[in-house]
Design a protein around this motif. Structure first.
Motif, PDB file in Angstrom:
ATOM      1  N   UNK A 119       0.949  -1.359   0.095  1.00  0.00           N
ATOM      2  CA  UNK A 119       0.051   0.018   0.153  1.00  0.00           C
ATOM      3  C   UNK A 119       1.027   1.111  -0.018  1.00  0.00           C
ATOM      4  N   UNK A 120       2.142   1.170   0.149  1.00  0.00           N
ATOM      5  CA  UNK A 120       2.988   2.426   0.116  1.00  0.00           C
ATOM      6  C   UNK A 120       4.466   1.970   0.245  1.00  0.00           C
ATOM      7  N   UNK A 121       5.165   3.056  -0.379  1.00  0.00           N
ATOM      8  CA  UNK A 121       6.616   3.051  -0.620  1.00  0.00           C
ATOM      9  C   UNK A 121       7.256   4.033   0.045  1.00  0.00           C
TER      10      UNK A 121
ATOM     11  N   UNK B 167       4.342   6.107   9.007  1.00  0.00           N
ATOM     12  CA  UNK B 167       2.934   5.654   8.280  1.00  0.00           C
ATOM     13  C   UNK B 167       2.605   4.299   8.770  1.00  0.00           C
ATOM     14  N   UNK B 168       3.140   3.478   8.913  1.00  0.00           N
ATOM     15  CA  UNK B 168       2.701   2.049   9.433  1.00  0.00           C
ATOM     16  C   UNK B 168       1.994   2.379  10.925  1.00  0.00           C
ATOM     17  N   UNK B 169       2.738   3.540  11.677  1.00  0.00           N
ATOM     18  CA  UNK B 169       2.178   3.414  13.099  1.00  0.00           C
ATOM     19  C   UNK B 169       0.758   3.989  12.869  1.00  0.00           C
ATOM     20  N   UNK B 170       0.492   5.240  12.098  1.00  0.00           N
ATOM     21  CA  UNK B 170      -0.600   5.842  11.766  1.00  0.00           C
ATOM     22  C   UNK B 170      -1.757   4.803  11.430  1.00  0.00           C
ATOM     23  N   UNK B 171      -1.330   3.792  10.456  1.00  0.00           N
ATOM     24  CA  UNK B 171      -2.248   2.748  10.102  1.00  0.00           C
ATOM     25  C   UNK B 171      -2.690   2.038  11.113  1.00  0.00           C
TER      26      UNK B 171
ATOM     27  N   UNK C 136       5.186  -0.738   2.582  1.00  0.00           N
ATOM     28  CA  UNK C 136       4.295  -1.088   3.857  1.00  0.00           C
ATOM     29  C   UNK C 136       3.216  -2.127   3.180  1.00  0.00           C
ATOM     30  N   UNK C 137       3.043  -3.236   3.760  1.00  0.00           N
ATOM     31  CA  UNK C 137       2.245  -4.244   3.376  1.00  0.00           C
ATOM     32  C   UNK C 137       1.090  -4.091   4.586  1.00  0.00           C
ATOM     33  N   UNK C 138       0.010  -4.553   4.087  1.00  0.00           N
ATOM     34  CA  UNK C 138      -1.285  -4.753   4.874  1.00  0.00           C
ATOM     35  C   UNK C 138      -1.993  -5.995   4.421  1.00  0.00           C
ATOM     36  N   UNK C 139      -2.877  -6.544   5.121  1.00  0.00           N
ATOM     37  CA  UNK C 139      -3.741  -7.792   4.930  1.00  0.00           C
ATOM     38  C   UNK C 139      -4.488  -7.127   3.605  1.00  0.00           C
ATOM     39  N   UNK C 140      -4.838  -8.059   2.799  1.00  0.00           N
ATOM     40  CA  UNK C 140      -5.644  -7.767   1.490  1.00  0.00           C
ATOM     41  C   UNK C 140      -7.058  -7.157   2.018  1.00  0.00           C
TER      42      UNK C 140
ATOM     43  N   UNK D 118      -6.595   5.942   4.237  1.00  0.00           N
ATOM     44  CA  UNK D 118      -5.698   6.623   5.242  1.00  0.00           C
ATOM     45  C   UNK D 118      -4.423   7.110   4.817  1.00  0.00           C
ATOM     46  N   UNK D 119      -3.660   6.647   3.832  1.00  0.00           N
ATOM     47  CA  UNK D 119      -2.279   6.994   3.281  1.00  0.00           C
ATOM     48  C   UNK D 119      -2.572   8.290   2.432  1.00  0.00           C
ATOM     49  N   UNK D 120      -3.982   8.152   2.028  1.00  0.00           N
ATOM     50  CA  UNK D 120      -4.225   9.386   1.045  1.00  0.00           C
ATOM     51  C   UNK D 120      -4.547  10.427   1.770  1.00  0.00           C
TER      52      UNK D 120
END
Length: 73
Positions: free
Chosen positions: A4-6, A16-20, A51-55, A64-66
């Motif tokens: 979901x992000x680089x 970013x991962x902490x925010x997610x 950054x990866x998340x479950x599908x 959230x990242x946007x």
């Protein structure tokens, strides 16, 4: 898992991962920086931290990242 992000640095990716995670989306940061010994050099993923998340969390993570934390919008 869905990418979901680089990010160009580990601190940015971790932020970013902490925010997610704070919004209920568990996230995983991947990138090879020699175990933290060479944070300015990324050996494995072609210059960045992913950054990866479950599908099942992909769409929410992208919102959230946007910058759209309101799921109703």
């Amino acid at each position: 898992m869905a990418l979901v992000g680089s990010f160009s640095s580990r601190p940015l990716a971790e932020l970013a991962a902490s925010m997610l995670s704070a919004h209920g989306v568990p996230a995983h940061v991947a990138g090879d920086d020699a175990g933290g010994l060479s944070p300015d050099i990324n050996f494995g993923s072609g210059g960045g931290y992913a950054i990866s998340v479950r599908d099942s969390h992909r769409e929410r993570a992208l919102e959230l990242l946007d910058g759209d934390p309101d799921p109703a919008s």
